[in-house]
Design a protein around this motif. Structure first.
Motif, PDB file in Angstrom:
ATOM      1  N   ILE A 172      35.172  31.119  40.033  1.00 45.17           N
ATOM      2  CA  ILE A 172      36.128  30.125  40.496  1.00 45.17           C
ATOM      3  C   ILE A 172      35.424  29.203  41.487  1.00 45.17           C
ATOM      4  N   ASP A 173      35.456  27.906  41.190  1.00 40.56           N
ATOM      5  CA  ASP A 173      34.713  26.929  41.988  1.00 40.56           C
ATOM      6  C   ASP A 173      35.128  26.905  43.453  1.00 40.56           C
TER       7      ASP A 173
ATOM      8  N   LEU B  31      50.999  28.187  38.087  1.00 36.62           N
ATOM      9  CA  LEU B  31      49.659  28.035  37.528  1.00 36.62           C
ATOM     10  C   LEU B  31      49.714  28.585  36.119  1.00 36.62           C
TER      11      LEU B  31
ATOM     12  N   SER C 196      47.956  30.195  34.166  1.00 38.61           N
ATOM     13  CA  SER C 196      46.839  31.110  33.982  1.00 38.61           C
ATOM     14  C   SER C 196      47.334  32.520  34.249  1.00 38.61           C
TER      15      SER C 196
ATOM     16  N   ASP D 193      44.994  34.753  35.012  1.00 41.57           N
ATOM     17  CA  ASP D 193      43.905  35.273  35.833  1.00 41.57           C
ATOM     18  C   ASP D 193      44.412  35.416  37.272  1.00 41.57           C
ATOM     19  N   LYS D 194      44.559  36.629  37.708  1.00 36.34           N
ATOM     20  CA  LYS D 194      45.120  36.887  39.032  1.00 36.34           C
ATOM     21  C   LYS D 194      44.239  36.344  40.154  1.00 36.34           C
ATOM     22  N   MET D 195      42.939  36.331  39.958  1.00 37.57           N
ATOM     23  CA  MET D 195      42.037  35.758  40.976  1.00 37.57           C
ATOM     24  C   MET D 195      42.329  34.271  41.162  1.00 37.57           C
ATOM     25  N   GLU D 196      42.513  33.543  40.069  1.00 36.86           N
ATOM     26  CA  GLU D 196      42.826  32.123  40.169  1.00 36.86           C
ATOM     27  C   GLU D 196      44.156  31.907  40.876  1.00 36.86           C
TER      28      GLU D 196
ATOM     29  N   VAL E 158      43.640  32.567  44.659  1.00 35.69           N
ATOM     30  CA  VAL E 158      42.875  31.481  45.285  1.00 35.69           C
ATOM     31  C   VAL E 158      43.780  30.268  45.488  1.00 35.69           C
ATOM     32  N   GLN E 159      44.609  29.950  44.508  1.00 32.98           N
ATOM     33  CA  GLN E 159      45.529  28.822  44.661  1.00 32.98           C
ATOM     34  C   GLN E 159      46.580  29.090  45.736  1.00 32.98           C
TER      35      GLN E 159
END
Length: 87
Positions: free
Chosen positions: A2-3, A41, A43, A45-48, A51-52
């Motif tokens: 994740i950027d 979101l 997505s 993806d729980k990490m994304e 992060v958001q």
């Protein structure tokens, strides 16, 4: 990767790399246990998602390193978050 995690802004927002790691880990556990995401979101993806939530100031770590939801994020309604510390 994740950027946003490559940027120092998210590290500084939380208060350091250790706190960022702790916040992410604890929030992912909450999401895996059935807590609802605080951001829209498209997505899975729980990490994304986490992060958001951090970037949008929806969650933070309190002085006892517990994940807390900011009051503005709670105004959205819906069911209350699980307090995993009381289980």
């Amino acid at each position: 990767m994740i950027d946003a995690l490559k940027e120092e802004a998210i590290v500084n927002k939380v208060g350091g790399r250790f706190k960022l790691s702790t916040l992410i880990q604890k929030r992912v556990v909450q999401l895996n246990s059935g807590a609802r995401p605080l951001v829209d979101l498209h997505s899975h993806d729980k990490m994304e998602i986490v992060v958001q939530e951090i970037l949008q100031d929806k969650i933070y770590l309190d002085a006892s390193d517990n994940v807390k939801v900011t009051p503005s994020a709670e105004e959205g309604g819906g069911p209350p978050e699980f307090d995993l510390n009381k289980l």
